[in-house]
Design a protein around this motif. Structure first.
Motif, PDB file in Angstrom:
ATOM      1  N   THR A   4      30.343-121.898  57.295  1.00  0.00           N
ATOM      2  CA  THR A   4      28.915-122.201  57.248  1.00  0.00           C
ATOM      3  C   THR A   4      28.172-120.895  56.965  1.00  0.00           C
ATOM      4  N   PRO A   5      26.921-120.974  56.527  1.00  0.00           N
ATOM      5  CA  PRO A   5      26.154-119.737  56.324  1.00  0.00           C
ATOM      6  C   PRO A   5      26.085-118.879  57.587  1.00  0.00           C
ATOM      7  N   GLU A   6      25.914-119.503  58.752  1.00  0.00           N
ATOM      8  CA  GLU A   6      25.835-118.739  59.999  1.00  0.00           C
ATOM      9  C   GLU A   6      27.141-117.995  60.271  1.00  0.00           C
ATOM     10  N   ALA A  30      18.639-118.505  50.086  1.00  0.00           N
ATOM     11  CA  ALA A  30      19.314-118.686  51.370  1.00  0.00           C
ATOM     12  C   ALA A  30      19.744-117.345  51.952  1.00  0.00           C
ATOM     13  N   ALA A  34      18.222-115.933  55.465  1.00  0.00           N
ATOM     14  CA  ALA A  34      19.162-115.724  56.576  1.00  0.00           C
ATOM     15  C   ALA A  34      19.202-114.261  57.009  1.00  0.00           C
ATOM     16  N   ALA A 166      26.729-126.243  50.653  1.00  0.00           N
ATOM     17  CA  ALA A 166      26.421-125.901  52.045  1.00  0.00           C
ATOM     18  C   ALA A 166      25.196-124.997  52.125  1.00  0.00           C
ATOM     19  N   ASP A 169      22.112-127.241  51.463  1.00  0.00           N
ATOM     20  CA  ASP A 169      21.839-128.087  52.630  1.00  0.00           C
ATOM     21  C   ASP A 169      21.203-127.257  53.748  1.00  0.00           C
ATOM     22  N   TRP A 170      21.739-126.077  53.958  1.00  0.00           N
ATOM     23  CA  TRP A 170      21.215-125.203  55.014  1.00  0.00           C
ATOM     24  C   TRP A 170      19.769-124.805  54.716  1.00  0.00           C
ATOM     25  N   ALA A 173      17.409-127.570  55.353  1.00  0.00           N
ATOM     26  CA  ALA A 173      17.238-127.773  56.793  1.00  0.00           C
ATOM     27  C   ALA A 173      16.288-126.750  57.401  1.00  0.00           C
ATOM     28  N   GLN A 174      16.191-125.569  56.753  1.00  0.00           N
ATOM     29  CA  GLN A 174      15.271-124.541  57.238  1.00  0.00           C
ATOM     30  C   GLN A 174      13.849-124.738  56.705  1.00  0.00           C
TER      31      GLN A 174
END
Length: 314
Positions: A4-6, A30, A34, A166, A169-170, A173-174
């Motif tokens: 995942t990005p995190e 992204a 991030a 991904a 999508d992330w 979501a932000q």
């Protein structure tokens, strides 16, 4: 294994402060969002304005607006890259882009020594497939490294284990948007054809292909690292410029390895397979003092100068 990005960012440890190459597309948006969240006040952004693209002004506006919202300093550099004879436009644009990114950082933020790039897992697979289609050796099959030193800076790719979907999508979501590059759907470009047609087919036939292909690229990179060490040792033995007689004492494969390393490390030129083969043939024929050698190699020429090989640009 895909991340995942995190998770990917948790493994990323740049020197602070650092810069993000920010195109305005989903992947770099992204990355900037991030990074700015994880390292507040420590992130800078560089946007390359490609003047030949009609949507370039829209990308710049998006980048300025987001950087203002995130309180991230932004540098915009304008670029119109031409290419030399025998050089692909894509290669010329890539080199010009790296140079512009480095110049922006070194001019505006000399304390910055690290730049983060937003290429992700799908980009890595595309790079590997293009290398295979061209019959590339280990350097091409190794694809893009997660870290590399170049132009006096450290370049990082923290997203290489994160699929492109991904990231999108992330980002959604932000609550952040991005600008779509209109050329991304143009299937005249090899990468776009791979993205549109090959990757979906691979996902259906080989669901774990991102992980397994990335593992193969990592194996190729490791093998190439060993070969680079061998080439460096051989180059010390034959000298710079290379001594023909000492070169002839090596096996054919090591001659090829050390000549390619010499051209790349000393002259920033990469010979084609045909050029390197002909150069090796000519080296084998250098058995008398009178044998002449003058070959087109990369963006210049290799010629015989007494007991040695020399490279020159014209």
């Amino acid at each position: 294994m895909a991340k995942t990005p995190e998770q990917a960012l948790a493994d990323f440890s740049p020197g602070l402060p650092f810069a993000v190459a920010f195109s305005g597309g989903a992947d770099s948006t992204a990355l900037l969002v991030a990074c700015a969240r994880r390292w507040p006040g420590q992130v800078r952004a560089v946007h390359i304005h490609h003047g030949l693209q009609l949507a370039a002004d829209d990308f710049e506006r998006h980048c300025k607006a987001l950087c203002q919202k995130l309180d991230v300093p932004l540098s915009v550099r304008r670029l119109q890259a031409g290419h030399a004879q025998g050089q692909s436009p894509e290669d010329a644009a890539r080199k010009a882009r790296y140079k512009a990114l480095a110049e922006a950082v070194q001019t505006e933020w000399p304390e910055v020594k690290d730049i983060a790039l937003a290429q992700h897992a799908d980009d890595q697979i595309e790079t590997l497939l293009i290398a295979l289609s061209r019959g590339s050796g280990l350097p091409g099959l190794a694809s893009m490294p997660a870290h590399k030193q170049r132009l006096g800076l450290h370049w990082h790719r923290p997203w290489l284990k994160v699929p492109g979907l991904a990231l999108r999508d992330w980002l959604q979501a932000q609550g952040h948007g991005w600008i779509e590059d209109p050329t991304n759907t143009d299937e005249n470009f090899t990468r776009n054809r791979i993205r549109a047609k090959v990757l979906p087919a691979l996902a259906e036939a080989l669901p774990a292909f991102r992980d397994t292909f990335a593992r193969s690229a990592a194996h190729a990179a490791q093998a190439q690292e060993v070969l680079n060490e061998v080439a460096e040792q051989d180059l010390l033995q034959i000298g710079v410029p290379p001594c023909i007689e000492a070169l002839q004492q090596l096996s054919h494969a090591r001659q090829a390895l050390v000549l390619r390393h010499w051209l790349q490390s000393q002259h920033a030129n990469t010979p084609s397979t045909a050029q390197l083969t002909e150069l090796l043939n000519q080296v084998a024929d250098c058995t008398t003092r009178g044998h002449r050698l003058h070959l087109k190699v990369g963006q210049g020429f290799v010629r015989r100068d007494g007991p040695s090989l020399v490279w020159h640009s014209s």
